[in-house]
Design a protein around this motif. Structure first.
Motif, PDB file in Angstrom:
ATOM      1  N   UNK A 159       0.826  -1.220   0.000  1.00 10.76           N
ATOM      2  CA  UNK A 159       0.000   0.000   0.000  1.00 10.76           C
ATOM      3  C   UNK A 159       0.854   1.261   0.000  1.00 10.76           C
ATOM      4  N   UNK A 160       1.907   1.280   0.804  1.00 12.32           N
ATOM      5  CA  UNK A 160       2.748   2.474   0.896  1.00 12.32           C
ATOM      6  C   UNK A 160       3.370   2.827  -0.449  1.00 12.32           C
ATOM      7  N   UNK A 161       3.753   1.810  -1.220  1.00 10.16           N
ATOM      8  CA  UNK A 161       4.342   2.055  -2.541  1.00 10.16           C
ATOM      9  C   UNK A 161       3.291   2.524  -3.537  1.00 10.16           C
ATOM     10  N   UNK A 162       2.075   1.986  -3.423  1.00  6.42           N
ATOM     11  CA  UNK A 162       0.997   2.381  -4.326  1.00  6.42           C
ATOM     12  C   UNK A 162       0.624   3.848  -4.138  1.00  6.42           C
ATOM     13  N   UNK A 163       0.699   4.311  -2.895  1.00  4.21           N
ATOM     14  CA  UNK A 163       0.278   5.677  -2.569  1.00  4.21           C
ATOM     15  C   UNK A 163       1.416   6.687  -2.654  1.00  4.21           C
ATOM     16  N   UNK A 164       2.586   6.246  -3.040  1.00  9.38           N
ATOM     17  CA  UNK A 164       3.754   7.122  -3.102  1.00  9.38           C
ATOM     18  C   UNK A 164       3.523   8.305  -4.047  1.00  9.38           C
ATOM     19  N   UNK A 165       3.972   9.476  -3.624  1.00  8.21           N
ATOM     20  CA  UNK A 165       3.944  10.663  -4.485  1.00  8.21           C
ATOM     21  C   UNK A 165       5.299  10.765  -5.174  1.00  8.21           C
ATOM     22  N   UNK A 166       5.358  10.292  -6.414  1.00  6.25           N
ATOM     23  CA  UNK A 166       6.620  10.265  -7.141  1.00  6.25           C
ATOM     24  C   UNK A 166       7.210  11.640  -7.368  1.00  6.25           C
ATOM     25  N   UNK A 167       6.352  12.648  -7.531  1.00  6.45           N
ATOM     26  CA  UNK A 167       6.849  14.004  -7.764  1.00  6.45           C
ATOM     27  C   UNK A 167       7.633  14.499  -6.550  1.00  6.45           C
ATOM     28  N   UNK A 168       7.088  14.291  -5.364  1.00  7.53           N
ATOM     29  CA  UNK A 168       7.774  14.728  -4.149  1.00  7.53           C
ATOM     30  C   UNK A 168       9.040  13.916  -3.902  1.00  7.53           C
ATOM     31  N   UNK A 169       8.983  12.627  -4.212  1.00  8.85           N
ATOM     32  CA  UNK A 169      10.133  11.754  -3.969  1.00  8.85           C
ATOM     33  C   UNK A 169      11.331  12.181  -4.805  1.00  8.85           C
ATOM     34  N   UNK A 170      11.091  12.545  -6.064  1.00 13.97           N
ATOM     35  CA  UNK A 170      12.208  12.813  -6.971  1.00 13.97           C
ATOM     36  C   UNK A 170      12.447  14.302  -7.219  1.00 13.97           C
ATOM     37  N   UNK A 171      11.724  15.156  -6.498  1.00 19.28           N
ATOM     38  CA  UNK A 171      11.959  16.599  -6.629  1.00 19.28           C
ATOM     39  C   UNK A 171      13.327  16.955  -6.043  1.00 19.28           C
ATOM     40  N   UNK A 172      14.039  17.811  -6.740  1.00 16.39           N
ATOM     41  CA  UNK A 172      15.304  18.335  -6.212  1.00 16.39           C
ATOM     42  C   UNK A 172      15.395  19.805  -6.561  1.00 16.39           C
ATOM     43  N   UNK A 173      15.924  20.568  -5.632  1.00 16.64           N
ATOM     44  CA  UNK A 173      16.059  21.998  -5.862  1.00 16.64           C
ATOM     45  C   UNK A 173      17.136  22.255  -6.898  1.00 16.64           C
ATOM     46  N   UNK A 174      16.889  23.217  -7.747  1.00 18.21           N
ATOM     47  CA  UNK A 174      17.886  23.597  -8.739  1.00 18.21           C
ATOM     48  C   UNK A 174      17.644  25.030  -9.166  1.00 18.21           C
ATOM     49  N   UNK A 175      18.661  25.626  -9.744  1.00 14.73           N
ATOM     50  CA  UNK A 175      18.540  27.009 -10.224  1.00 14.73           C
ATOM     51  C   UNK A 175      17.665  27.013 -11.464  1.00 14.73           C
ATOM     52  N   UNK A 176      16.589  27.802 -11.404  1.00 13.98           N
ATOM     53  CA  UNK A 176      15.661  27.857 -12.517  1.00 13.98           C
ATOM     54  C   UNK A 176      16.164  28.836 -13.566  1.00 13.98           C
ATOM     55  N   UNK A 177      16.154  28.395 -14.811  1.00 10.92           N
ATOM     56  CA  UNK A 177      16.548  29.257 -15.914  1.00 10.92           C
ATOM     57  C   UNK A 177      15.322  29.708 -16.675  1.00 10.92           C
ATOM     58  N   UNK A 178      15.334  30.943 -17.099  1.00 11.93           N
ATOM     59  CA  UNK A 178      14.216  31.457 -17.875  1.00 11.93           C
ATOM     60  C   UNK A 178      14.155  30.724 -19.214  1.00 11.93           C
ATOM     61  N   UNK A 179      12.999  30.155 -19.500  1.00  7.61           N
ATOM     62  CA  UNK A 179      12.853  29.403 -20.752  1.00  7.61           C
ATOM     63  C   UNK A 179      12.560  30.350 -21.899  1.00  7.61           C
ATOM     64  N   UNK A 180      12.958  29.923 -23.095  1.00 11.71           N
ATOM     65  CA  UNK A 180      12.697  30.726 -24.279  1.00 11.71           C
ATOM     66  C   UNK A 180      11.216  30.732 -24.595  1.00 11.71           C
ATOM     67  N   UNK A 181      10.729  31.831 -25.144  1.00 13.40           N
ATOM     68  CA  UNK A 181       9.323  31.914 -25.510  1.00 13.40           C
ATOM     69  C   UNK A 181       9.072  30.964 -26.679  1.00 13.40           C
ATOM     70  N   UNK A 182       8.179  29.990 -26.513  1.00 15.12           N
ATOM     71  CA  UNK A 182       7.962  29.007 -27.585  1.00 15.12           C
ATOM     72  C   UNK A 182       7.207  29.621 -28.758  1.00 15.12           C
ATOM     73  N   UNK A 183       7.440  29.033 -29.927  1.00 14.12           N
ATOM     74  CA  UNK A 183       6.723  29.493 -31.104  1.00 14.12           C
ATOM     75  C   UNK A 183       5.272  29.047 -31.018  1.00 14.12           C
ATOM     76  N   UNK A 184       4.368  29.897 -31.426  1.00 11.77           N
ATOM     77  CA  UNK A 184       2.955  29.564 -31.367  1.00 11.77           C
ATOM     78  C   UNK A 184       2.666  28.410 -32.320  1.00 11.77           C
ATOM     79  N   UNK A 185       1.930  27.422 -31.816  1.00 11.68           N
ATOM     80  CA  UNK A 185       1.658  26.222 -32.591  1.00 11.68           C
ATOM     81  C   UNK A 185       0.454  26.410 -33.506  1.00 11.68           C
ATOM     82  N   UNK A 186       0.433  25.632 -34.569  1.00  8.48           N
ATOM     83  CA  UNK A 186      -0.734  25.599 -35.454  1.00  8.48           C
ATOM     84  C   UNK A 186      -1.911  25.026 -34.674  1.00  8.48           C
ATOM     85  N   UNK A 187      -3.079  25.656 -34.776  1.00  9.72           N
ATOM     86  CA  UNK A 187      -4.271  25.218 -34.052  1.00  9.72           C
ATOM     87  C   UNK A 187      -5.301  24.658 -35.021  1.00  9.72           C
TER      88      UNK A 187
END
Length: 421
Positions: A159-187
């Motif tokens: 049960x403990x493994x089934x209920x695991x929050x994988x995002x919290x388990x593998x989260x690690x702090x890092x310096x965030x870099x500003x991402x490039x503005x993506x090109x607008x996609x065809x809709x």
């Protein structure tokens, strides 16, 4: 309740947090797995199997509650009831005015349907539930199977493994870099269905033949299907927007990169694209672009950074203190921006494995997903490949182009849909 369960409520995982704020009648955030058997369904046995299965997966008995800062899941005493199929595919399950269960099990003829609101689980987690349901149902119908020493439950994680929050388990702090503005996609544009309904089309084909065809182009099955989808969209696009990229969002099961037995959400999205004006219009050109995109995005480092970037917003002190009412508005805005950056979505849930002793009773497994546009899903069971489209558009030219691109290369495709003349 499952042995070892002690909690009465669960905080939503990182991926699950966006769905209560952004889903509605147009995009229900519901997905459906269907299992076709070689025998008609016996409702009483299916009900019993469902009760056994929810004891093994108790968080499926949760209802969604609203806190001051976030939504959360509360374990309930509600008993799910199987019923004959009587609603549209992937129609809404969650309602802010009706605190019911967040999944539904129905049947029709030889088909069992499991529909799940995305807050509960992703495709892999839902497949674990479905396989357990199939297992429990078949051994109730064919009781002698219990005597077979080769019979083993399809999922045995604690049960403990089934209920695991994988995002919290593998989260690690890092310096965030500003991402490039993506090109607008065809809709994609078109006349839309009634909110809460989708045009659903399925093509069933020989998986080995499709894989062999993909190998001729030096591509994996997912890359090949993605390239065909891009080409099918391009045939219907407005030529005045030829300079815009066709951008495909691809959900990725993070369990393949970060070991986890969780049955909750643990996925991330990558995006691949092709520009016909810059990179050519032949299928080989498209496959080259898609293959390069997968190679660049599908690395543990890239996925880890994306996971940490998502968790950064959840863990940011100032954001955490914003009341839920305002968070809902922020998340809706983020979702609108994200949707504007994609043309379509493709999800390959891969090969569904069942214990060998169950295979003679199961014919086919497929999946449909609620969407705000048009989405392709692929699912393999034994040698059957099911490729499905769910769409909010009444027009079906893209789907026709896609299946025709396969039949023109010699493949036999059985088409099924919910369309009525």
């Amino acid at each position: 309740m499952y042995k070892g369960q002690t909690v009465e409520w669960l905080r939503l995982d990182n991926a699950g947090k966006i769905f209560p704020s952004t889903s509605g009648k147009r995009n229900t955030s519901v997905f459906r797995f269907s299992c076709e058997l070689y025998e008609n369904v016996e409702p009483e046995k299916l009900q019993k199997a469902l009760e056994i299965t929810t004891e093994e997966f108790p968080h499926f008995l949760s209802v969604l509650r609203s806190g001051v800062f976030w939504h959360y899941l509360e374990i309930s005493s509600l008993v799910p009831k199987v019923h004959i199929e009587d609603r549209e595919i992937c129609s809404p399950i969650f309602s802010r005015y009706n605190r019911g269960l967040l999944f539904d099990v129905s049947y029709y003829g030889n088909r069992i349907n499991l529909e799940v609101y995305h807050v509960l689980a992703d495709g892999t987690g839902t497949l674990h539930f479905l396989k357990a349901l199939i297992y429990n149902y078949i051994i109730l119908i064919h009781n002698k199977l219990k005597e077979n020493p080769a019979l083993k439950p399809p999922y045995t994680a604690p049960y403990s493994s089934r209920m695991e929050d994988g995002f919290r388990k593998y989260y690690r702090k890092e310096i965030r870099k500003r991402s490039l503005k993506p090109q607008k996609a065809y809709k994609i544009k078109g006349n839309k269905t009634i909110p809460g309904t989708y045009v659903c089309i399925e093509g069933v084909m020989d998986c080995t033949q499709v894989i062999q065809l993909a190998k001729q182009y030096g591509a994996s099955l997912t890359i090949f299907l993605t390239a065909l989808l891009v080409k099918s969209i391009h045939k219907e696009r407005q030529r005045s927007k030829e300079d815009q990229d066709i951008v495909v969002t691809v959900p990725v099961d993070l369990r393949k990169y970060f070991p986890s037995d969780t049955v909750r959400n643990f996925f991330g999205n990558i995006r691949v694209s092709h520009n016909f004006e810059k990179n050519g219009g032949e299928i080989t050109d498209i496959i080259k672009s898609i293959k390069n995109g997968f190679k660049e995005e599908l690395t543990e480092d890239k996925l880890s950074k994306r996971l940490s970037r998502l968790m950064y917003f959840e863990r940011h002190k100032a954001i955490r203190m914003i009341p839920l009412f305002f968070k809902n508005w922020i998340l809706k805005s983020i979702r609108r921006v994200s949707d504007s950056e994609e043309t379509t979505v493709i999800s390959n849930v891969g090969k569904v494995e069942l214990p060998d002793v169950l295979k003679p009773y199961v014919k086919l497994i497929n999946v449909f997903v609620g969407t705000s546009g048009i989405q392709l899903c692929a699912c393999t069971y034994e040698n059957y490949l099911s490729v499905t489209f769910s769409s909010v558009f009444l027009e079906t030219d893209i789907q026709r182009n896609f299946y025709r691109s396969l039949t023109e290369q010699g493949l036999e495709v059985e088409i099924r849909s919910n369309l009525v003349e």
